[in-house]
Design a protein around this motif. Structure first.
Motif, PDB file in Angstrom:
ATOM      1  N   MET A  20     -24.264 -29.249 -15.435  1.00 11.79           N
ATOM      2  CA  MET A  20     -25.024 -30.259 -14.725  1.00 11.79           C
ATOM      3  C   MET A  20     -25.360 -29.726 -13.336  1.00 11.79           C
ATOM      4  O   MET A  20     -24.468 -29.333 -12.594  1.00 11.79           O
ATOM      5  CB  MET A  20     -24.195 -31.537 -14.635  1.00 11.79           C
ATOM      6  N   ALA A  21     -26.628 -29.699 -12.985  1.00  7.49           N
ATOM      7  CA  ALA A  21     -27.065 -29.219 -11.673  1.00  7.49           C
ATOM      8  C   ALA A  21     -26.604 -30.174 -10.575  1.00  7.49           C
ATOM      9  O   ALA A  21     -26.381 -31.367 -10.819  1.00  7.49           O
ATOM     10  CB  ALA A  21     -28.579 -29.092 -11.646  1.00  7.49           C
ATOM     11  N   VAL A  22     -26.447 -29.640  -9.378  1.00  4.50           N
ATOM     12  CA  VAL A  22     -26.058 -30.420  -8.209  1.00  4.50           C
ATOM     13  C   VAL A  22     -27.073 -30.158  -7.099  1.00  4.50           C
ATOM     14  O   VAL A  22     -27.398 -28.998  -6.818  1.00  4.50           O
ATOM     15  CB  VAL A  22     -24.642 -30.037  -7.720  1.00  4.50           C
ATOM     16  N   THR A  23     -27.571 -31.237  -6.498  1.00  5.55           N
ATOM     17  CA  THR A  23     -28.434 -31.116  -5.322  1.00  5.55           C
ATOM     18  C   THR A  23     -27.700 -31.676  -4.120  1.00  5.55           C
ATOM     19  O   THR A  23     -27.071 -32.732  -4.192  1.00  5.55           O
ATOM     20  CB  THR A  23     -29.777 -31.834  -5.537  1.00  5.55           C
ATOM     21  N   HIS A  24     -27.790 -30.934  -3.035  1.00  2.18           N
ATOM     22  CA  HIS A  24     -27.174 -31.279  -1.754  1.00  2.18           C
ATOM     23  C   HIS A  24     -28.294 -31.546  -0.768  1.00  2.18           C
ATOM     24  O   HIS A  24     -29.211 -30.734  -0.627  1.00  2.18           O
ATOM     25  CB  HIS A  24     -26.319 -30.090  -1.292  1.00  2.18           C
ATOM     26  N   VAL A  25     -28.251 -32.705  -0.119  1.00  2.10           N
ATOM     27  CA  VAL A  25     -29.228 -33.050   0.912  1.00  2.10           C
ATOM     28  C   VAL A  25     -28.452 -33.446   2.154  1.00  2.10           C
ATOM     29  O   VAL A  25     -27.552 -34.288   2.093  1.00  2.10           O
ATOM     30  CB  VAL A  25     -30.140 -34.213   0.470  1.00  2.10           C
ATOM     31  N   VAL A  26     -28.784 -32.826   3.276  1.00  2.00           N
ATOM     32  CA  VAL A  26     -28.127 -33.156   4.541  1.00  2.00           C
ATOM     33  C   VAL A  26     -29.195 -33.308   5.609  1.00  2.00           C
ATOM     34  O   VAL A  26     -30.197 -32.589   5.614  1.00  2.00           O
ATOM     35  CB  VAL A  26     -27.071 -32.088   4.940  1.00  2.00           C
ATOM     36  N   SER A  27     -28.993 -34.290   6.489  1.00  2.00           N
ATOM     37  CA  SER A  27     -29.917 -34.464   7.607  1.00  2.00           C
ATOM     38  C   SER A  27     -29.117 -34.587   8.895  1.00  2.00           C
ATOM     39  O   SER A  27     -27.980 -35.058   8.897  1.00  2.00           O
ATOM     40  CB  SER A  27     -30.810 -35.690   7.407  1.00  2.00           C
ATOM     41  N   PHE A  28     -29.749 -34.111   9.959  1.00  2.00           N
ATOM     42  CA  PHE A  28     -29.119 -34.113  11.279  1.00  2.00           C
ATOM     43  C   PHE A  28     -30.053 -34.750  12.293  1.00  2.00           C
ATOM     44  O   PHE A  28     -31.271 -34.581  12.211  1.00  2.00           O
ATOM     45  CB  PHE A  28     -28.881 -32.675  11.780  1.00  2.00           C
ATOM     46  N   SER A  29     -29.471 -35.402  13.269  1.00  2.00           N
ATOM     47  CA  SER A  29     -30.168 -35.734  14.508  1.00  2.00           C
ATOM     48  C   SER A  29     -29.445 -34.969  15.599  1.00  2.00           C
ATOM     49  O   SER A  29     -28.215 -34.872  15.600  1.00  2.00           O
ATOM     50  CB  SER A  29     -30.141 -37.237  14.783  1.00  2.00           C
ATOM     51  N   TRP A  30     -30.224 -34.382  16.484  1.00  2.00           N
ATOM     52  CA  TRP A  30     -29.673 -33.515  17.529  1.00  2.00           C
ATOM     53  C   TRP A  30     -29.406 -34.298  18.802  1.00  2.00           C
ATOM     54  O   TRP A  30     -30.029 -35.321  19.064  1.00  2.00           O
ATOM     55  CB  TRP A  30     -30.648 -32.385  17.843  1.00  2.00           C
ATOM     56  N   VAL A  31     -28.506 -33.765  19.613  1.00  2.00           N
ATOM     57  CA  VAL A  31     -28.254 -34.350  20.928  1.00  2.00           C
ATOM     58  C   VAL A  31     -29.507 -34.190  21.779  1.00  2.00           C
ATOM     59  O   VAL A  31     -30.324 -33.289  21.561  1.00  2.00           O
ATOM     60  CB  VAL A  31     -27.035 -33.698  21.623  1.00  2.00           C
ATOM     61  N   GLU A  32     -29.656 -35.077  22.721  1.00  2.00           N
ATOM     62  CA  GLU A  32     -30.806 -35.031  23.614  1.00  2.00           C
ATOM     63  C   GLU A  32     -30.847 -33.689  24.340  1.00  2.00           C
ATOM     64  O   GLU A  32     -29.816 -33.144  24.729  1.00  2.00           O
ATOM     65  CB  GLU A  32     -30.729 -36.167  24.634  1.00  2.00           C
ATOM     66  N   GLY A  33     -32.041 -33.157  24.479  1.00  2.00           N
ATOM     67  CA  GLY A  33     -32.224 -31.891  25.162  1.00  2.00           C
ATOM     68  C   GLY A  33     -32.263 -30.683  24.240  1.00  2.00           C
ATOM     69  O   GLY A  33     -32.491 -29.562  24.691  1.00  2.00           O
TER      70      GLY A  33
END
Length: 102
Positions: A1-14
């Motif tokens: 069974m295939a696995v998909t990984h999704v990750v998202s980031f928000s960065w610190v100001e600057g």
């Protein structure tokens, strides 16, 4: 069974676009070498286009042949180094999901 990984980031100001491009480039160069990444089917990552308010700033989506291949990627020393040195110091928020599919 295939696995998909999704990750998202928000960065610190600057956090600058140049810094974000350095992160994307480091990840892409590591992926392109394919060393120790048996079972990686696809990988794509990059900054948000700014098309909707409230989006995260950066995302990665990667698909693997199975859970073991995902874990190899997750725990790979070069991946851990990039996270520790370039990503973690700039994270304001992070969200991730891994899901299986055929």
């Amino acid at each position: 069974m295939a696995v998909t990984h999704v990750v998202s980031f928000s960065w610190v100001e600057g956090t600058t676009p140049e810094t974000v491009e350095g992160i994307r480039s480091a990840l892409q160069e590591w992926i392109d070498r394919r060393e120790g990444l048996d079972g990686l089917v696809s990988w794509i990552g990059g900054p948000d286009l700014g098309l909707a308010d409230g989006n995260a700033h950066f995302a990665v989506s990667a698909t693997f042949t199975d859970q073991t291949a995902y874990e190899r990627y997750r725990d790979h020393p070069e991946h851990r180094r990039i996270i520790a040195e370039q990503i973690a110091p700039l994270i304001a928020s992070r969200s991730a999901v891994q899901f299986s599919h055929s």
